[in-house]
Design an enzyme around this catalytic site. Structure first.
Site, PDB file in Angstrom:
ATOM      1  N   ARG A   1       0.862  -1.085   0.108  1.00  0.00           N
ATOM      2  CA  ARG A   1      -0.200  -0.186   0.124  1.00  0.00           C
ATOM      3  C   ARG A   1       0.950   1.216   0.123  1.00  0.00           C
ATOM      4  O   ARG A   1       2.060   1.310   0.401  1.00  0.00           O
ATOM      5  CB  ARG A   1      -0.884  -0.112   1.252  1.00  0.00           C
ATOM      6  CG  ARG A   1      -2.026  -1.218   1.231  1.00  0.00           C
ATOM      7  CD  ARG A   1      -2.965  -1.120   2.575  1.00  0.00           C
ATOM      8  NE  ARG A   1      -3.553   0.077   2.868  1.00  0.00           N
ATOM      9  CZ  ARG A   1      -4.234   0.351   3.830  1.00  0.00           C
ATOM     10  NH1 ARG A   1      -4.352  -0.727   4.649  1.00  0.00           N
ATOM     11  NH2 ARG A   1      -4.975   1.415   4.159  1.00  0.00           N
ATOM     12  N   HIS A   2       0.398   2.319  -0.363  1.00  0.00           N
ATOM     13  CA  HIS A   2       1.209   3.678  -0.239  1.00  0.00           C
ATOM     14  C   HIS A   2       1.539   3.742   1.254  1.00  0.00           C
ATOM     15  O   HIS A   2       0.521   3.320   2.031  1.00  0.00           O
ATOM     16  CB  HIS A   2       0.032   4.685  -0.811  1.00  0.00           C
ATOM     17  CG  HIS A   2      -1.201   4.845  -0.064  1.00  0.00           C
ATOM     18  ND1 HIS A   2      -1.460   5.223   1.127  1.00  0.00           N
ATOM     19  CD2 HIS A   2      -2.253   4.354  -0.442  1.00  0.00           C
ATOM     20  CE1 HIS A   2      -2.804   5.140   1.547  1.00  0.00           C
ATOM     21  NE2 HIS A   2      -3.273   4.435   0.674  1.00  0.00           N
TER      22      HIS A   2
ATOM     23  N   HIS B   1      -3.350   0.467  -3.328  1.00  0.00           N
ATOM     24  CA  HIS B   1      -4.495   0.714  -1.992  1.00  0.00           C
ATOM     25  C   HIS B   1      -4.939  -0.509  -1.546  1.00  0.00           C
ATOM     26  O   HIS B   1      -5.157  -1.535  -2.268  1.00  0.00           O
ATOM     27  CB  HIS B   1      -5.493   1.606  -2.822  1.00  0.00           C
ATOM     28  CG  HIS B   1      -4.898   2.700  -3.307  1.00  0.00           C
ATOM     29  ND1 HIS B   1      -4.923   3.944  -2.983  1.00  0.00           N
ATOM     30  CD2 HIS B   1      -4.530   2.874  -4.877  1.00  0.00           C
ATOM     31  CE1 HIS B   1      -4.459   4.828  -3.905  1.00  0.00           C
ATOM     32  NE2 HIS B   1      -4.266   4.525  -5.014  1.00  0.00           N
TER      33      HIS B   1
ATOM     34  N   ARG C   1      -1.028   9.567  -3.482  1.00  0.00           N
ATOM     35  CA  ARG C   1      -0.219   8.982  -2.338  1.00  0.00           C
ATOM     36  C   ARG C   1       0.722   7.847  -2.784  1.00  0.00           C
ATOM     37  O   ARG C   1       1.473   7.424  -2.179  1.00  0.00           O
ATOM     38  CB  ARG C   1      -1.385   8.338  -1.425  1.00  0.00           C
ATOM     39  CG  ARG C   1      -2.521   7.767  -1.869  1.00  0.00           C
ATOM     40  CD  ARG C   1      -3.692   7.689  -0.650  1.00  0.00           C
ATOM     41  NE  ARG C   1      -4.849   6.826  -0.979  1.00  0.00           N
ATOM     42  CZ  ARG C   1      -5.885   7.340  -1.903  1.00  0.00           C
ATOM     43  NH1 ARG C   1      -5.633   8.696  -2.313  1.00  0.00           N
ATOM     44  NH2 ARG C   1      -6.760   6.583  -1.706  1.00  0.00           N
TER      45      ARG C   1
ATOM     46  N   ASN D   1      -5.461   8.627   5.974  1.00  0.00           N
ATOM     47  CA  ASN D   1      -5.420   7.547   6.987  1.00  0.00           C
ATOM     48  C   ASN D   1      -5.489   8.354   8.366  1.00  0.00           C
ATOM     49  O   ASN D   1      -6.003   7.317   9.267  1.00  0.00           O
ATOM     50  CB  ASN D   1      -4.387   6.794   6.601  1.00  0.00           C
ATOM     51  CG  ASN D   1      -4.335   5.977   5.341  1.00  0.00           C
ATOM     52  OD1 ASN D   1      -3.179   5.952   4.703  1.00  0.00           O
ATOM     53  ND2 ASN D   1      -5.422   5.490   5.012  1.00  0.00           N
TER      54      ASN D   1
ATOM     55  N   GLU E   1      -7.804   3.471  -6.017  1.00  0.00           N
ATOM     56  CA  GLU E   1      -8.289   2.563  -5.017  1.00  0.00           C
ATOM     57  C   GLU E   1     -10.031   2.759  -5.114  1.00  0.00           C
ATOM     58  O   GLU E   1     -10.534   3.329  -6.317  1.00  0.00           O
ATOM     59  CB  GLU E   1      -8.410   3.637  -3.731  1.00  0.00           C
ATOM     60  CG  GLU E   1      -9.323   2.944  -2.576  1.00  0.00           C
ATOM     61  CD  GLU E   1      -8.871   1.536  -2.248  1.00  0.00           C
ATOM     62  OE1 GLU E   1      -8.887   0.731  -2.891  1.00  0.00           O
ATOM     63  OE2 GLU E   1      -8.410   1.281  -1.026  1.00  0.00           O
TER      64      GLU E   1
HETATM   65  O1  F6P Z   1      -8.905   3.771   4.286  1.00  0.00           O
HETATM   66  C1  F6P Z   1      -8.034   3.354   3.183  1.00  0.00           C
HETATM   67  C2  F6P Z   1      -8.961   3.014   2.034  1.00  0.00           C
HETATM   68  O2  F6P Z   1      -8.063   2.775   1.087  1.00  0.00           O
HETATM   69  C3  F6P Z   1     -10.054   3.895   1.482  1.00  0.00           C
HETATM   70  O3  F6P Z   1      -9.704   4.735   0.603  1.00  0.00           O
HETATM   71  C4  F6P Z   1     -10.744   2.882   0.868  1.00  0.00           C
HETATM   72  O4  F6P Z   1     -12.203   3.334   0.636  1.00  0.00           O
HETATM   73  C5  F6P Z   1     -10.774   1.778   1.972  1.00  0.00           C
HETATM   74  O5  F6P Z   1      -9.550   1.710   2.382  1.00  0.00           O
HETATM   75  C6  F6P Z   1     -11.006   0.378   1.346  1.00  0.00           C
HETATM   76  O6  F6P Z   1     -11.105  -0.509   2.575  1.00  0.00           O
HETATM   77  P1  F6P Z   1     -12.605  -1.321   3.091  1.00  0.00           P
HETATM   78  O7  F6P Z   1     -13.267  -1.761   1.770  1.00  0.00           O
HETATM   79  O8  F6P Z   1     -12.329  -2.206   3.963  1.00  0.00           O
HETATM   80  O9  F6P Z   1     -13.491   0.099   3.158  1.00  0.00           O
END
Ligand code: F6P
Length: 495
Positions: free
Chosen positions: A306-307, A445, A358, A313, A379
């Protein structure tokens, strides 16, 4: 943030990943074959026959039970197949053909993993396993002689048992069976075609390898790893037996020139060779050929990370295009030094990022290798929830929050994406990762890396949204001739 760089070696963990889905399914506890019914558990990816459920236009997801069970090309293909083909022809059997030590099982496992990841209910049926269960592991080379009628009958019998298992599994909703045996005579293949009549389409997949060094390596692996030789402590005795078995097959071997087939001739190294196809059409067979054309067995690592920590975050917001936090910046420096060490003797390697800052900021300090930006690596699109925290979503849109909690795989953010959408758009990335011969570092991501990792680790779709992919950790996937190994390196103390 007070983070401390960590020596990767100190925090490294390593293991083999992936599952072996080819274990006979209807084997009872005494090792006999029983055609048990498979139970009524709903199949995750049964494609709905209601086209309106598949069009993806779900407004604000107000009809929860209507979340599409597949998206994009997979759904479109399922709809058109449903409209055009009679029910009994929707299932497909990929029937391997080839002499021993030609990489059939390797190909079968890999293809199964790919198709399952794409969302097709796929299962590998390994006839060797049925033979060992029925006749034991210690059959000498004579058992495989073409003029040993008893041996031929016994081998046909286990092939039929495996076929019947495959058909029962298809009756219960299974879509693609990968039927793994030598199937090396026309007589055997005719039997298969006859059994499959009105049950499923059949495509023969023949692997031909004339490169003696690859055959020798496969033989060596077979003797070391096959349960057939587990009890044989003398390598040379095992080698002699296996060579005799191979010669027995060679005497009666007939190449495929009937029906629908894909023939791979000397393609395993990914350099040159030939692929012949006959009577292949349709979405799935097309995908299968495309996948096979692009895969090879050259060992190389793929690094997934991941970044570095982003400003979002820190605040718990999702999506957006935020820059890195101080800790994230520090990770970028750590990562460059780690990659520099890991790839110090590599001349060619590439660094892939998404188009979001990022990831490119995280790649910034890696200077020796070219960088490639992929939109497909962006992402998951959180749609109208972009920029919110999970807490805010829970408060302002409790229905959305709950719907996602209940089915994170299929839930599509209003005006955004679902995990299934993400998997679909990552397919070209997977194909390109398979095709690459040099190391690749993928900086992306959470949702995207969960989806990519699941392919290599052969994780069921429903587990994908819950796979742990922590920040500031590198996952090394080692692609090799015997399968896939994983190592994890935690580069920072903060997670
Ligand atoms: O929180 C970081 C992130 O990369 C968000 O930008 C993204 O929506 C999420 O994680 C994805 O993870 P999850 O599917 O568990 O919400």
């Amino acid at each position: 943030m007070g983070t401390t760089p960590k020596s990767p070696e100190a925090r490294m963990s390593s293991r083999s990943i992936g599952t072996d889905p080819s274990t006979p399914r209807y084997e009872d506890h005494q090792g006999l074959f029983v055609n048990r019914s498979v139970g009524n558990s709903p199949k995750l990816l049964r494609i709905s026959s209601d086209i309106s459920m598949l069009d993806g236009d779900l407004g604000l997801n107000d009809k929860r039970e209507d979340m599409p069970e597949a998206t994009g090309a997979v759904a479109a293909a399922a709809v058109s197949e449903r409209m055009l083909l009679p029910k009994e022809r929707r299932q497909l059997a990929i029937v391997l053909v080839g002499l021993p030590a030609r990489g059939k099982t390797f190909t079968a496992v890999k293809l199964t993993r790919y198709l399952r990841w794409l969302g097709h209910d796929t299962k590998h049926f390994n006839v060797g396993k049925y033979r060992r269960l029925k006749h034991g592991c210690t059959q000498a080379a004579d058992f495989f002689r073409g003029d040993n009628q008893e041996g031929v009958d016994a081998r046909n019998e286990v092939a039929i048992l495996a076929m019947e298992d495959m058909f029962s599994w298809m009756d219960a909703g299974g879509q693609i069976g990968v039927f793994d045996a030598t199937n090396s005579t026309k007589e055997r293949r005719n039997l298969i075609l006859k059994l499959a009549e009105d049950k499923c389409k059949v495509i023969f997949l023949e692997t031909i390898c004339k490169d003696q060094s690859i055959i020798d390596r496969n033989i060596n692996l077979k003797i070391q790893q096959s349960p057939d030789y587990a009890d044989q402590t003398d390598y040379n005795v095992a080698l002699k037996d296996f060579k005799a078995r191979r010669e027995n097959y060679e005497k009666v071997y007939e190449t495929v020139d009937e029906g629908s087939y894909i023939k791979m001739i000397d393609t395993v190294t990914g350099q040159g060779g030939q692929i012949q196809i006959n009577a292949i059409s349709g979405y799935l067979p097309g995908r299968i050929v495309f996948f096979l054309v692009n895969t090879h067995i050259t060992p190389r690592p793929i690094f997934l990370t991941r970044h570095g920590e982003s400003m979002y975050n820190l605040t718990g917001q999702i999506g957006g295009d935020p820059p890195l936090s101080d800790a994230g910046e520090q990770y970028a420096i750590q990562l460059a030094s780690f990659i520099g060490k890991q790839l110090k003797s590599e001349v060619t390697a590439s660094i892939w990022t998404s188009t979001l800052q990022r990831t490119s900021l995280t790649a910034h300090h890696i200077v020796r290798f070219p960088k490639v930006q992929w939109r497909a690596l962006d992402e998951i699109n959180a749609g109208i929830c972009d920029g919110m925290t999970y807490e805010e979503i829970g408060k302002k849109m409790p229905d959305e929050y709950l719907a996602r909690k209940l089915d994170k795989l299929r839930y599509r953010y209003p005006r955004g994406e679902s995990y299934l959408d993400v998997i679909q758009r990552l397919e070209p990335v997977i194909i390109e990762l398979e095709r690459q011969r040099a190391p690749v570092v993928v900086i992306a991501h959470q949702a995207v890396l969960r989806s990519l990792y699941a392919y290599f680790a052969d994780k069921p779709l429903k587990e994908i949204p819950h796979i742990e992919v922590p920040l500031h950790t590198v996952i090394e996937i080692q692609m090799g001739v015997t399968g896939i190994q994983e190592k994890r390196y935690k580069l920072m103390e903060d997670n």
